[in-house]
Write an enzyme that holds these catalytic residues in place. Structure first.
Site, PDB file in Angstrom:
ATOM      1  N   SER A  22       7.642 -11.906  11.005  1.00  0.00           N
ATOM      2  CA  SER A  22       8.582 -10.539  11.201  1.00  0.00           C
ATOM      3  C   SER A  22       8.955  -9.273  10.056  1.00  0.00           C
ATOM      4  CB  SER A  22       9.910 -11.202  11.613  1.00  0.00           C
ATOM      5  OG  SER A  22      10.299 -10.503  12.135  1.00  0.00           O
TER       6      SER A  22
ATOM      7  N   ARG B 185      24.636 -10.366  14.875  1.00  0.00           N
ATOM      8  CA  ARG B 185      23.352 -11.731  15.153  1.00  0.00           C
ATOM      9  C   ARG B 185      23.330 -12.047  16.670  1.00  0.00           C
ATOM     10  NH1 ARG B 185      19.402 -13.667  12.884  1.00  0.00           N
ATOM     11  NH2 ARG B 185      19.164 -16.575  12.623  1.00  0.00           N
TER      12      ARG B 185
ATOM     13  N   ASP C 240       7.199 -11.323  22.514  1.00  0.00           N
ATOM     14  CA  ASP C 240       8.081 -11.167  21.860  1.00  0.00           C
ATOM     15  C   ASP C 240       8.164  -9.678  22.275  1.00  0.00           C
ATOM     16  OD1 ASP C 240       8.233  -9.899  19.813  1.00  0.00           O
ATOM     17  OD2 ASP C 240       6.714 -10.491  18.583  1.00  0.00           O
TER      18      ASP C 240
ATOM     19  N   HIS D 291      10.274 -14.016  19.600  1.00  0.00           N
ATOM     20  CA  HIS D 291       9.841 -13.529  19.381  1.00  0.00           C
ATOM     21  C   HIS D 291      10.124 -14.536  17.668  1.00  0.00           C
ATOM     22  CE1 HIS D 291       9.472 -10.724  15.359  1.00  0.00           C
ATOM     23  NE2 HIS D 291      10.646 -11.369  14.932  1.00  0.00           N
ATOM     24  N   ASP D 292      11.269 -15.465  17.957  1.00  0.00           N
ATOM     25  CA  ASP D 292      10.987 -15.912  16.921  1.00  0.00           C
ATOM     26  C   ASP D 292      10.207 -17.929  17.408  1.00  0.00           C
ATOM     27  OD1 ASP D 292      13.148 -15.396  15.231  1.00  0.00           O
ATOM     28  OD2 ASP D 292      14.837 -16.468  16.712  1.00  0.00           O
TER      29      ASP D 292
HETATM   30  C1  LIG Z   1      17.100 -26.138   8.686  1.00  0.00           C
HETATM   31  C2  LIG Z   1      17.768 -24.829   8.754  1.00  0.00           C
HETATM   32  O1  LIG Z   1      18.438 -24.849   8.793  1.00  0.00           O
HETATM   33  S1  LIG Z   1      16.973 -23.030   8.810  1.00  0.00           S
HETATM   34  C3  LIG Z   1      18.234 -22.549   8.847  1.00  0.00           C
HETATM   35  C4  LIG Z   1      18.422 -21.120   8.224  1.00  0.00           C
HETATM   36  N1  LIG Z   1      17.707 -20.149   8.932  1.00  0.00           N
HETATM   37  C5  LIG Z   1      16.304 -19.723   7.847  1.00  0.00           C
HETATM   38  O2  LIG Z   1      16.689 -20.176   7.869  1.00  0.00           O
HETATM   39  C6  LIG Z   1      15.612 -18.584   9.375  1.00  0.00           C
HETATM   40  C7  LIG Z   1      14.892 -18.599  10.976  1.00  0.00           C
HETATM   41  N2  LIG Z   1      15.812 -19.650  11.369  1.00  0.00           N
HETATM   42  C8  LIG Z   1      15.625 -19.435  12.908  1.00  0.00           C
HETATM   43  O3  LIG Z   1      15.932 -17.915  12.752  1.00  0.00           O
HETATM   44  C9  LIG Z   1      16.180 -20.376  13.435  1.00  0.00           C
HETATM   45  O4  LIG Z   1      16.934 -21.289  12.992  1.00  0.00           O
HETATM   46  C10 LIG Z   1      15.470 -20.443  14.475  1.00  0.00           C
HETATM   47  C11 LIG Z   1      14.656 -19.627  15.099  1.00  0.00           C
HETATM   48  C12 LIG Z   1      13.954 -21.144  14.333  1.00  0.00           C
HETATM   49  C13 LIG Z   1      15.801 -21.486  15.365  1.00  0.00           C
HETATM   50  O5  LIG Z   1      16.856 -21.142  16.467  1.00  0.00           O
HETATM   51  P1  LIG Z   1      18.008 -21.868  16.925  1.00  0.00           P
HETATM   52  O6  LIG Z   1      19.107 -22.128  17.046  1.00  0.00           O
HETATM   53  O7  LIG Z   1      17.791 -23.552  16.107  1.00  0.00           O
HETATM   54  O8  LIG Z   1      17.544 -21.790  18.324  1.00  0.00           O
HETATM   55  P2  LIG Z   1      18.038 -22.120  20.005  1.00  0.00           P
HETATM   56  O9  LIG Z   1      17.816 -20.397  20.135  1.00  0.00           O
HETATM   57  O10 LIG Z   1      17.461 -23.094  20.455  1.00  0.00           O
HETATM   58  O11 LIG Z   1      19.482 -22.898  19.272  1.00  0.00           O
HETATM   59  C14 LIG Z   1      19.967 -23.866  19.000  1.00  0.00           C
HETATM   60  C15 LIG Z   1      20.980 -24.076  19.108  1.00  0.00           C
HETATM   61  O12 LIG Z   1      22.336 -23.446  19.880  1.00  0.00           O
HETATM   62  C16 LIG Z   1      22.945 -24.424  20.573  1.00  0.00           C
HETATM   63  N3  LIG Z   1      23.550 -23.985  21.615  1.00  0.00           N
HETATM   64  C17 LIG Z   1      22.587 -23.924  22.947  1.00  0.00           C
HETATM   65  N4  LIG Z   1      22.793 -23.449  24.152  1.00  0.00           N
HETATM   66  C18 LIG Z   1      24.323 -23.410  23.890  1.00  0.00           C
HETATM   67  C19 LIG Z   1      24.962 -23.144  24.552  1.00  0.00           C
HETATM   68  N5  LIG Z   1      25.181 -22.985  25.848  1.00  0.00           N
HETATM   69  N6  LIG Z   1      26.545 -22.614  23.974  1.00  0.00           N
HETATM   70  C20 LIG Z   1      26.167 -22.929  22.723  1.00  0.00           C
HETATM   71  N7  LIG Z   1      25.573 -23.755  21.318  1.00  0.00           N
HETATM   72  C21 LIG Z   1      24.449 -23.914  22.384  1.00  0.00           C
HETATM   73  C22 LIG Z   1      22.516 -25.727  20.169  1.00  0.00           C
HETATM   74  O13 LIG Z   1      22.838 -27.015  20.178  1.00  0.00           O
HETATM   75  C23 LIG Z   1      21.532 -25.682  18.813  1.00  0.00           C
HETATM   76  O14 LIG Z   1      22.437 -25.655  17.849  1.00  0.00           O
HETATM   77  P3  LIG Z   1      23.099 -26.258  16.487  1.00  0.00           P
HETATM   78  O15 LIG Z   1      21.277 -25.375  15.177  1.00  0.00           O
HETATM   79  O16 LIG Z   1      23.642 -26.378  15.394  1.00  0.00           O
HETATM   80  O17 LIG Z   1      21.692 -27.331  16.329  1.00  0.00           O
HETATM   81  N1  LIG Z   2      15.080 -15.445  13.325  1.00  0.00           N
HETATM   82  C1  LIG Z   2      14.732 -14.729  12.512  1.00  0.00           C
HETATM   83  C2  LIG Z   2      14.372 -12.717  12.002  1.00  0.00           C
HETATM   84  C3  LIG Z   2      13.277 -13.061  13.539  1.00  0.00           C
HETATM   85  O1  LIG Z   2      12.337 -12.244  12.302  1.00  0.00           O
HETATM   86  C4  LIG Z   2      15.625 -15.328  11.333  1.00  0.00           C
HETATM   87  O2  LIG Z   2      16.772 -15.728  11.098  1.00  0.00           O
HETATM   88  O3  LIG Z   2      15.395 -14.893   9.964  1.00  0.00           O
END
Ligand SMILES: CC(=O)SCCNC(=O)CCNC(=O)[C@H](O)C(C)(C)COP(=O)(O)OP(=O)(O)OC[C@H]1O[C@@H](n2cnc3c(N)ncnc32)[C@H](O)[C@@H]1OP(=O)(O)O
Ligand SMILES: N[C@@H](CCO)C(=O)O
Length: 336
Positions: free
Chosen positions: A134, A200, A287, A316-317
């Site tokens: 990305s 977001r 994506d 995309h993610d």
């Molecule tokens: C290890 C870390 O903490 S890394 C965090 C820092 N992030 C970064 O550095 C950026 C890169 N990471 C990202 O962009 C993201 O973390 C990703 C793309 C890798 C994963 O995204 P996620 O939000 O974990 O995945 P997803 O879309 O499946 O959502 C899951 C979350 O939504 C919550 N959720 C799902 N459905 C619902 C709902 N209907 N209502 C409320 N919450 C919900 C889940 O409980 C889960 O919560 P949690 O994150 O507190 O465990």
């Molecule tokens: N999910 C990514 C952005 C998408 O490229 C981030 O939060 O860094």
């Protein structure tokens, strides 16, 4: 704790403005070998930090992925981000006040230059693998164009040679949400928090897709309110606003919009032709933000390149989530 690199010289930006100095927080994993020939540099995307072991943990895998007994991994938090590098939340040494919206705009090219300056300071003269997805892929490709002899192999995931009109429109819409929060114009750390939450939530629509929501956010048959998709959007907004600053997000999204490897280089095709690295381009079929046509273009115009299109229900993610598949295609093309 990340280490901090301090560049105590004026840094001229692509737009002609100057940062009096800058700092980059960075983290290293593994050990640099005596020949300096085992460097893997990971460029992070929009909201991540200098710790890929936190946000891309599965990639570090002795057997199938990056073996930390073999490689020296570097990741730096990018200019403008709020995880330790110089950002709009930093003190401007010329005024002794928080920069806020006086922070100069910067481009992906500027970010790539700061990463190169850091690599020189670390004594790194060649990078065996430069990887990024990305916005991280934008930086990696810019760096490989700026320093074609330094970058030996390049892995570009879910990225493009020029940020699309569609991507810019999505970013502008997110900035409109942030700007409509009156607290955004304050200079404290929670400035623009509610606006960032909305931004977001908008962004998530482009990081996922119709099928993601249809499969994970289905309600009971008779629901009339309090839908799962609604609470998911709110939750995701709040989750980001607890760990990120709106001004960093605003500036980083502007940097993304600036991405165009062809600017002042005659064309994207000519710019990509400068890359000497053996390159693997990875696209994600579902994506919506960086459609696979963009990765096909990259693979077509980077001379020593291969293309892999993978699938992910995440859209995309998927470049962050589908690590097992990513490791498979990495091993198919490289002896990691
Ligand atoms: C290890 C870390 O903490 S890394 C965090 C820092 N992030 C970064 O550095 C950026 C890169 N990471 C990202 O962009 C993201 O973390 C990703 C793309 C890798 C994963 O995204 P996620 O939000 O974990 O995945 P997803 O879309 O499946 O959502 C899951 C979350 O939504 C919550 N959720 C799902 N459905 C619902 C709902 N209907 N209502 C409320 N919450 C919900 C889940 O409980 C889960 O919560 P949690 O994150 O507190 O465990
Ligand atoms: N999910 C990514 C952005 C998408 O490229 C981030 O939060 O860094």
């Amino acid at each position: 704790m990340p280490k901090v690199f301090s560049y105590q010289h004026p840094f001229e930006l692509e737009n002609g403005q100057t940062l009096p100095e800058f700092e980059l927080a960075y983290n290293t994993l593994g050990k640099l070998n005596a020949e300096g020939s085992n460097v893997i540099w990971i460029c992070h995307a929009l909201t991540a930090n200098a710790h890929p072991e936190e946000w891309w943990p599965g990639i570090f895998d002795k057997k199938n992925g990056i073996d930390l007994d073999k490689y020296f991994v570097v990741c730096a938090n990018i200019l403008g981000s709020c995880y330790g590098s110089t950002s709009p939340q930093s003190i401007n040494p010329e005024t002794n006040e928080v920069y806020g919206l006086d922070f100069p705009k910067f481009s992906i090219r500027d970010i790539a230059k700061t990463l190169d300056i850091l690599s020189e300071d670390l004594g790194i003269s060649e990078i065996q693998y430069l990887m990024g997805g990305s916005m991280g892929g934008m930086q990696a490709m810019e760096w490989a164009i700026q320093k074609p002899d330094k970058i030996k192999k390049l892995v570009l995931l879910a990225t493009s040679p020029k940020h699309s009109s569609w991507g810019i429109a999505l970013n502008e819409t997110q900035r409109m949400a942030i700007e409509s929060d009156p607290t955004f114009y304050n200079n404290d750390k929670i400035a623009g928090k509610k606006g960032l939450e909305a931004a977001r939530a908008i962004a998530l629509l482009s990081y996922r897709n119709y099928n993601t929501y249809q499969s994970t956010q289905i309600d009971e048959e008779n629901a009339v309110d309090d839908f799962r998709a609604s609470s998911y959007q709110k939750y995701q907004g709040e989750k980001l606003s607890k760990r990120f600053y709106a001004k960093s997000y605003w500036y980083l999204s502007k940097a993304m919009d600036s991405h165009n490897v062809g600017r002042n280089r005659n064309s994207c095709e000519k710019a990509l032709a400068k890359i000497k690295a053996k390159t693997l381009v990875i696209g994600i079929q579902s994506d919506l933000l960086f459609p696979v046509e963009e990765q096909k273009f990259l693979a077509e115009h980077i001379s020593d390149s291969a293309l892999e299109i993978i699938d992910s229900s995440y859209g995309h993610d998927g470049f962050l989530i589908e690590v097992e598949t990513i490791k498979l295609v990495l091993r198919k093309h490289f002896k990691l």
